[in-house]
Design a protein around this motif. Structure first.
Motif, short mmCIF file in Angstrom:
data_model
loop_
_atom_site.label_atom_id
_atom_site.label_comp_id
_atom_site.label_asym_id
_atom_site.label_seq_id
_atom_site.Cartn_x
_atom_site.Cartn_y
_atom_site.Cartn_z
N ALA A 194 0.82 -1.21 0.00
CA ALA A 194 0.00 0.00 0.00
C ALA A 194 0.86 1.26 0.00
O ALA A 194 0.51 2.26 -0.64
N THR A 195 1.98 1.22 0.71
CA THR A 195 2.89 2.37 0.71
C THR A 195 3.49 2.59 -0.67
O THR A 195 3.60 3.72 -1.15
N VAL A 196 3.88 1.49 -1.34
CA VAL A 196 4.40 1.60 -2.71
C VAL A 196 3.32 2.12 -3.64
O VAL A 196 3.58 2.96 -4.51
N PHE A 197 2.10 1.63 -3.47
CA PHE A 197 0.95 2.09 -4.27
C PHE A 197 0.77 3.60 -4.14
O PHE A 197 0.69 4.32 -5.13
N LEU A 198 0.71 4.08 -2.90
CA LEU A 198 0.47 5.50 -2.67
C LEU A 198 1.65 6.35 -3.14
O LEU A 198 1.48 7.37 -3.81
N GLY A 199 2.88 5.92 -2.80
CA GLY A 199 4.06 6.71 -3.17
C GLY A 199 4.25 6.80 -4.66
O GLY A 199 4.51 7.88 -5.21
N SER A 200 4.10 5.68 -5.37
CA SER A 200 4.30 5.70 -6.82
C SER A 200 3.24 6.55 -7.50
O SER A 200 3.52 7.26 -8.48
N GLY A 201 2.00 6.50 -7.00
CA GLY A 201 0.95 7.32 -7.58
C GLY A 201 1.21 8.80 -7.42
O GLY A 201 1.03 9.59 -8.37
N LEU A 202 1.66 9.21 -6.24
CA LEU A 202 1.94 10.63 -6.00
C LEU A 202 3.15 11.11 -6.81
O LEU A 202 3.14 12.21 -7.36
N VAL A 203 4.19 10.27 -6.89
CA VAL A 203 5.36 10.65 -7.68
C VAL A 203 5.00 10.72 -9.17
O VAL A 203 5.48 11.59 -9.90
N PHE A 204 4.13 9.82 -9.62
CA PHE A 204 3.68 9.87 -11.01
C PHE A 204 3.02 11.21 -11.32
O PHE A 204 3.32 11.84 -12.34
N VAL A 205 2.12 11.64 -10.45
CA VAL A 205 1.43 12.92 -10.68
C VAL A 205 2.44 14.07 -10.70
O VAL A 205 2.38 14.96 -11.55
N ALA A 206 3.39 14.06 -9.75
CA ALA A 206 4.38 15.14 -9.68
C ALA A 206 5.23 15.20 -10.95
O ALA A 206 5.46 16.27 -11.51
N THR A 207 5.70 14.04 -11.43
CA THR A 207 6.54 14.04 -12.62
C THR A 207 5.73 14.35 -13.88
O THR A 207 6.25 14.97 -14.82
N MET A 208 4.46 13.95 -13.90
CA MET A 208 3.60 14.31 -15.03
C MET A 208 3.41 15.82 -15.11
O MET A 208 3.48 16.42 -16.18
N PHE A 209 3.18 16.44 -13.96
CA PHE A 209 3.06 17.91 -13.94
C PHE A 209 4.38 18.57 -14.33
O PHE A 209 4.40 19.60 -15.01
N GLY A 210 5.51 17.97 -13.88
CA GLY A 210 6.80 18.53 -14.27
C GLY A 210 7.03 18.44 -15.76
O GLY A 210 7.55 19.39 -16.38
N ALA A 211 6.65 17.32 -16.36
CA ALA A 211 6.79 17.18 -17.82
C ALA A 211 5.93 18.19 -18.55
O ALA A 211 6.34 18.78 -19.56
#
Length: 212
Positions: free
Chosen positions: A90-107
């Motif tokens: 669950a921690t990997v699930f939550l962390g990867s989802g949040l990092v995905f959104v952050a990097t998508m916004f950065g792109a």
């Protein structure tokens, strides 16, 4: 009866959010790739045409809404799992989802910097695609792995969709920038999960009692 009603609503919320996210992200990726092709060496020396600039702006307007629906999708999936989830996964699930959104916004921000100049910046274009294909999509792969693992363990995601999820995660994890357009695998997977959850919602909806 209120908790039961909430459980019935959650798959629908997750399904609708997953489909909305998939449509918005896929549209943004297609618009961006058509307007600013990757790997074209002379693209940096040519001014963007008005149509291409319009396509980039439209893609950038779609990305924040895609992020919002993804967060809703992720939250609804967690609500569907509830307290039964494995804490590590669950921690990997939550962390990867949040990092995905952050990097998508950065792109998206890096792609938006291209519009500031009359001549498209080669650095801005490469930076945007590096964030999207190398970092964002690999976080998406981790998110798919974690979601498939949790969903299959708890019976939320059937075995065929779990296999599809692992295959999609491997494509995103190892394809990267070597295979243009491979990032569309993520919205395709999200749409599949969304449709499955809507189907589960339809099956679990209580039927009206017969009146004789």
């Amino acid at each position: 009866m209120e908790p039961s009603r909430d459980r019935l609503r959650t798959p629908r919320a997750a399904g609708l959010a997953g489909i909305a996210f998939a449509v918005l992200l896929a549209a943004a990726i297609v618009l961006m790739r058509l307007a600013i092709p990757e790997g074209v060496t002379d693209a940096g020396g040519d001014a963007l045409s008005p149509d291409r600039r319009r396509a980039v702006r439209m893609a950038l307007e779609l990305v924040p809404f895609a992020g919002i629906f993804f967060l809703w999708f992720m939250g609804a999936l967690r609500a569907q799992v509830g307290e039964r989830e494995d804490k590590l996964v669950a921690t990997v699930f939550l962390g990867s989802g949040l990092v995905f959104v952050a990097t998508m916004f950065g792109a998206a921000s890096a792609a938006g910097s291209i519009l500031e100049d009359q001549q498209p910046s080669e650095f801005g274009r490469n930076f945007a695609y590096t964030l999207l294909t190398t970092y964002s999509m690999r976080m998406a792969a981790v998110f798919i792995f974690a979601t498939s693992m949790i969903g299959h363990r708890l019976g939320v995601i059937p075995r065929p969709l779990t296999v599809v999820g692992y295959a999609a995660g491997l494509v995103l994890l190892f394809a990267g920038p070597s295979f243009p357009w491979s990032e569309l695998v993520f919205p395709a997977w999200s749409a599949l999960i969304g449709l499955h959850l809507l189907r589960v919602r339809m099956k679990s909806r209580p039927q009206p009692a017969d009146v004789h």
